[in-house]
Design a protein around this motif. Structure first.
Motif, mmCIF file in Angstrom:
data_model
loop_
_atom_site.group_PDB
_atom_site.id
_atom_site.type_symbol
_atom_site.label_atom_id
_atom_site.label_comp_id
_atom_site.label_asym_id
_atom_site.label_seq_id
_atom_site.Cartn_x
_atom_site.Cartn_y
_atom_site.Cartn_z
ATOM 1 N N SER A 128 0.871 -1.187 0.000
ATOM 2 C CA SER A 128 0.000 0.000 0.000
ATOM 3 C C SER A 128 0.904 1.232 0.000
ATOM 4 O O SER A 128 2.122 1.104 0.083
ATOM 5 N N GLU A 129 0.305 2.424 -0.068
ATOM 6 C CA GLU A 129 1.109 3.654 -0.098
ATOM 7 C C GLU A 129 1.921 3.821 1.181
ATOM 8 O O GLU A 129 3.012 4.358 1.177
ATOM 9 N N GLU A 130 1.350 3.342 2.299
ATOM 10 C CA GLU A 130 1.992 3.583 3.601
ATOM 11 C C GLU A 130 2.897 2.446 4.055
ATOM 12 O O GLU A 130 3.520 2.546 5.105
ATOM 13 N N ARG A 131 2.933 1.361 3.292
ATOM 14 C CA ARG A 131 3.702 0.216 3.776
ATOM 15 C C ARG A 131 5.195 0.561 3.931
ATOM 16 O O ARG A 131 5.772 1.230 3.089
ATOM 17 N N GLU A 132 5.748 0.063 5.026
ATOM 18 C CA GLU A 132 7.187 0.277 5.248
ATOM 19 C C GLU A 132 7.866 -1.057 5.480
ATOM 20 O O GLU A 132 7.405 -1.857 6.292
ATOM 21 N N SER A 153 -1.000 -0.100 -8.068
ATOM 22 C CA SER A 153 -2.114 0.797 -7.743
ATOM 23 C C SER A 153 -1.730 1.924 -6.794
ATOM 24 O O SER A 153 -2.351 2.984 -6.810
ATOM 25 N N LYS A 154 -0.704 1.719 -5.982
ATOM 26 C CA LYS A 154 -0.312 2.801 -5.060
ATOM 27 C C LYS A 154 0.159 4.037 -5.823
ATOM 28 O O LYS A 154 0.011 5.157 -5.352
ATOM 29 N N PHE A 155 0.713 3.817 -7.017
ATOM 30 C CA PHE A 155 1.167 4.957 -7.825
ATOM 31 C C PHE A 155 -0.014 5.713 -8.434
ATOM 32 O O PHE A 155 0.106 6.874 -8.796
ATOM 33 N N LEU A 156 -1.132 5.005 -8.587
ATOM 34 C CA LEU A 156 -2.301 5.635 -9.205
ATOM 35 C C LEU A 156 -3.066 6.490 -8.193
ATOM 36 O O LEU A 156 -3.827 7.370 -8.576
ATOM 37 N N ARG A 157 -2.869 6.205 -6.915
ATOM 38 C CA ARG A 157 -3.641 6.898 -5.889
ATOM 39 C C ARG A 157 -2.990 8.186 -5.418
ATOM 40 O O ARG A 157 -3.610 8.965 -4.709
ATOM 41 N N LEU A 164 6.774 10.513 -6.501
ATOM 42 C CA LEU A 164 8.225 10.499 -6.705
ATOM 43 C C LEU A 164 8.909 9.687 -5.614
ATOM 44 O O LEU A 164 9.785 8.855 -5.872
ATOM 45 N N LYS A 165 8.462 9.917 -4.376
ATOM 46 C CA LYS A 165 9.026 9.209 -3.228
ATOM 47 C C LYS A 165 8.737 7.704 -3.329
ATOM 48 O O LYS A 165 9.608 6.873 -3.069
ATOM 49 N N LEU A 166 7.508 7.397 -3.726
ATOM 50 C CA LEU A 166 7.129 5.987 -3.853
ATOM 51 C C LEU A 166 7.938 5.280 -4.933
ATOM 52 O O LEU A 166 8.363 4.145 -4.761
ATOM 53 N N LEU A 167 8.168 5.985 -6.044
ATOM 54 C CA LEU A 167 8.957 5.399 -7.136
ATOM 55 C C LEU A 167 10.368 5.070 -6.663
ATOM 56 O O LEU A 167 10.908 4.009 -6.950
ATOM 57 N N GLY A 189 -2.557 -4.820 -7.483
ATOM 58 C CA GLY A 189 -2.984 -4.396 -6.146
ATOM 59 C C GLY A 189 -4.254 -3.569 -6.191
ATOM 60 O O GLY A 189 -4.474 -2.687 -5.360
ATOM 61 N N ALA A 190 -5.100 -3.856 -7.158
ATOM 62 C CA ALA A 190 -6.262 -3.000 -7.412
ATOM 63 C C ALA A 190 -7.341 -3.141 -6.342
ATOM 64 O O ALA A 190 -7.610 -4.235 -5.874
ATOM 65 N N GLU A 191 -7.893 -2.034 -5.949
ATOM 66 C CA GLU A 191 -9.022 -2.062 -5.029
ATOM 67 C C GLU A 191 -10.311 -1.731 -5.766
ATOM 68 O O GLU A 191 -11.378 -1.760 -5.181
ATOM 69 N N MET A 192 -10.202 -1.376 -7.004
ATOM 70 C CA MET A 192 -11.391 -1.136 -7.819
ATOM 71 C C MET A 192 -11.033 -1.449 -9.275
ATOM 72 O O MET A 192 -9.862 -1.555 -9.622
#
Lengths: 259, 126
Positions: A128-132, A153-157, A164-167, A189-192
């Motif tokens: 997810s976006e917050e996963r560490e 999907s985290k990049f789409l949200r 940039l940070k996620l990449l 990882g789609a939620e929709m």
């Protein structure tokens, strides 16, 4: 239209349509429910389906695509899996006692993820976006044979600086995964429905990420990344759907009938 | 003036794509039924510039064909993956929720047209 589940699929097929490329959608839900009712998908009943469907696996077909909705190639195999969301270690332990089957853990806390990797019941650490995840966790996952999900999907949200940070984080994670040969899967990882993408498009996305690294000497090789990803994908597929599969290196070849 | 010899010409690639909206969401929030080429290009350029910046964002983009649902975008040969990444990241166009899927890559428009015509996924490059 946001629904409370995480889907991920193993990029195994080579097709272009939105869902056709996916041989399998693993549907993670906290209450082990079936695929939620959606205007985009219709669940096939056993009368419609000619193939045998197991207890945890069933077919859905893409609805609302006109003439293609009833075609055989439009069907998607869905496997039910358990989702554990936890924000602290205690909650993780409590929830893990109740789950069974293929289990994924979704957490933003690095300690929870590390603890989850050490648990026998956990099969995959969801993205997810917050996963560490830290260095020891990735190393531990390789030893314990826990799959790390790397999703699109985290990049789409998110947008802008957060993306940039996620990449950058994902690029670093892929390097670590390759260093320790940790099993991982590249997924949507789609939620929709709008977060699903064809398998090849998914591969091109991550290929771009891998091949555009600045350090030339230690550049990751895309074919090596894909090889490990494919191996993990195949293992998941066989484990969930092959009745003859027992464990890696051990499978039933043939059953002899008694005379 | 004669044209450039083949070795000096810019090498191009054509990417076929399809914009997916589902029947229940077919009409956007503003009641728009078909997407306009200009709106699609604005969204694409927005993503390209935010991802790669003004210098690296020179992908040689040109929208060759667009009918509101399917289309072909031209780019430089070495920037195909960069364009596919940008197309992948498009999530909405003018407030309408969409998913852009790439159906094929070809060296000529004529070759790319078959990805638009065909509905059989097995025949596409993907």
């Amino acid at each position: 239209m946001q629904v409370d589940f995480v889907r991920f699929s193993i990029p195994a097929g080579v097709n272009s349509r939105l869902t056709d490329g996916y041989s399998l959608i693993i549907h993670f839900s906290e209450n082990n429910s079936r695929f939620p009712h959606s205007p985009h998908f219709s669940e096939e009943t056993s009368e419609n389906s000619s193939e045998e469907v197991s207890e945890n696996c069933y077919y859905i077909s893409e609805a609302g695509r006109g003439e293609r909705s009833s075609s055989r190639s439009n069907r998607v195999k869905v496997y039910k899996a358990s989702l554990v969301r936890a924000e602290d270690v205690k909650e993780l332990h409590r929830k893990l006692k109740k789950v069974k089957g293929f289990t994924g853990v979704l957490s933003s806390d690095v300690r929870v993820n590390r603890e989850a990797i050490m648990r026998r019941k956990v099969d995959v650490i969801l993205d997810s976006e917050e996963r560490e995840l830290d260095y020891p966790s990735v190393k531990l996952a390789a030893e314990k044979d826990v799959i790390i999900e790397v999703s699109l999907s985290k990049f789409l949200r998110v947008r802008g600086f957060k993306r940039l940070k996620l990449l950058d984080e994902t690029r670093l994670l892929l390097r670590l995964l390759m260093k320790f040969r940790t099993p991982f899967v590249l997924t949507t990882g789609a939620e929709m429905i709008y977060e699903l993408r064809p398998a090849k498009q998914l591969c091109r996305f991550f290929q771009f990420l891998v091949e555009n690294e600045s350090e030339n000497e230690s550049r990751l090789r895309w074919d090596k990344v894909m090889e490990l990803n494919r191996k993990t994908g195949e293992r998941i597929y066989r484990r969930l759907l092959d009745p003859n599969y027992i464990m890696d290196g051990l499978e039933i070849e043939d059953v002899l009938e008694e005379m | 003036m004669r044209g450039l010899p083949p070795a000096l010409r810019r090498k191009r690639r054509y990417v076929a794509f399809e914009i997916v909206r589902f029947q229940s969401d077919e009409q956007g929030s503003d009641g728009v039924d078909k997407l306009e080429a200009r709106d699609f290009l604005n969204e694409l350029w927005g993503i390209v510039l935010s991802l790669y910046g003004e210098w690296y964002g020179n992908l040689g983009l040109k929208l060759e064909v667009f009918d509101g649902k399917k289309g072909i975008v031209r780019c430089s040969r070495d920037k195909v993956n960069a364009l596919v990444v940008a197309l992948t990241l498009i999530t909405e166009i003018k407030g309408v929720r969409v998913a852009v899927i790439t159906t094929g890559v070809s060296g000529t428009i004529k070759g790319c047209m078959r990805f638009l015509r065909t509905s059989d996924p097995k025949t596409s490059e993907q």
